[in-house]
Design a protein around this motif. Sequence first.
Motif, PDB file in Angstrom:
ATOM      1  N   MET A   1      88.134 -10.472  13.477  1.00 52.68           N
ATOM      2  CA  MET A   1      89.508 -10.871  13.295  1.00 52.68           C
ATOM      3  C   MET A   1      89.611 -11.719  12.040  1.00 52.68           C
ATOM      4  SD  MET A   1      92.031 -12.886  15.910  1.00 52.68           S
ATOM      5  CE  MET A   1      92.651 -11.514  16.836  1.00 52.68           C
ATOM      6  N   ALA A   2      90.662 -11.482  11.258  1.00 54.68           N
ATOM      7  CA  ALA A   2      90.882 -12.226  10.020  1.00 54.68           C
ATOM      8  C   ALA A   2      92.259 -12.873  10.064  1.00 54.68           C
ATOM      9  CB  ALA A   2      90.785 -11.292   8.827  1.00 54.68           C
ATOM     10  N   SER A  48     100.057  -3.864  17.829  1.00 58.15           N
ATOM     11  CA  SER A  48      98.643  -3.830  18.156  1.00 58.15           C
ATOM     12  C   SER A  48      97.823  -4.032  16.879  1.00 58.15           C
ATOM     13  CB  SER A  48      98.298  -2.481  18.797  1.00 58.15           C
ATOM     14  OG  SER A  48      96.930  -2.434  19.095  1.00 58.15           O
ATOM     15  N   GLY A  49      96.990  -5.048  16.854  1.00 53.97           N
ATOM     16  CA  GLY A  49      96.119  -5.306  15.713  1.00 53.97           C
ATOM     17  C   GLY A  49      96.677  -6.230  14.654  1.00 53.97           C
ATOM     18  N   PHE A  69      90.495  -6.266  14.234  1.00 58.06           N
ATOM     19  CA  PHE A  69      89.284  -5.707  13.624  1.00 58.06           C
ATOM     20  C   PHE A  69      89.586  -4.641  12.573  1.00 58.06           C
ATOM     21  CE2 PHE A  69      85.812  -2.580  13.660  1.00 58.06           C
ATOM     22  CZ  PHE A  69      84.790  -3.389  13.184  1.00 58.06           C
ATOM     23  N   LEU A  70      90.419  -3.669  12.899  1.00 57.71           N
ATOM     24  CA  LEU A  70      90.675  -2.565  11.972  1.00 57.71           C
ATOM     25  C   LEU A  70      91.366  -3.015  10.694  1.00 57.71           C
ATOM     26  CD1 LEU A  70      91.721   0.263  14.447  1.00 57.71           C
ATOM     27  CD2 LEU A  70      89.553  -0.005  13.242  1.00 57.71           C
ATOM     28  N   ALA A  75      91.989  -7.404   4.666  1.00 59.27           N
ATOM     29  CA  ALA A  75      92.655  -8.710   4.615  1.00 59.27           C
ATOM     30  C   ALA A  75      92.947  -9.169   3.190  1.00 59.27           C
ATOM     31  CB  ALA A  75      91.824  -9.761   5.350  1.00 59.27           C
ATOM     32  N   SER A  76      92.007  -9.053   2.281  1.00 62.73           N
ATOM     33  CA  SER A  76      92.231  -9.560   0.923  1.00 62.73           C
ATOM     34  C   SER A  76      93.313  -8.755   0.209  1.00 62.73           C
ATOM     35  CB  SER A  76      90.937  -9.566   0.112  1.00 62.73           C
ATOM     36  OG  SER A  76      90.422  -8.260  -0.017  1.00 62.73           O
TER      37      SER A  76
END
Length: 93
Positions: A1-2, A48-49, A69-70, A75-76
């Motif tokens: 997770m981010a 979701s996510g 996660f996916l 993220a960046s």
Amino acid sequence: MADINIAQAHHLAPEAARAAAQQVADKLAEQFDLECVWDGDVLRFERSGVSGSLSLLPEEARLHIELGFLFGAFASQIEAKVADKMRRVFTGA
């Protein structure tokens, strides 16, 4: 997770700040198929996510996004695009 956290200064009146936040939310909703709901001066979004909020303060907008996660792998890239969008809508740049 981010997690993504972005703070963007602004000098907008409350109505204009809310309109700018809605522009950011509309873009996020379009890209990630999010459900967005205002709760006072906080715009909450979720799917979701991906979940998070965009809080409006008198001279600052604070965005917090939690990526599962996916989406965490991107993220960046997500942070860079969202930070640019926030800068443009809240400063007129």
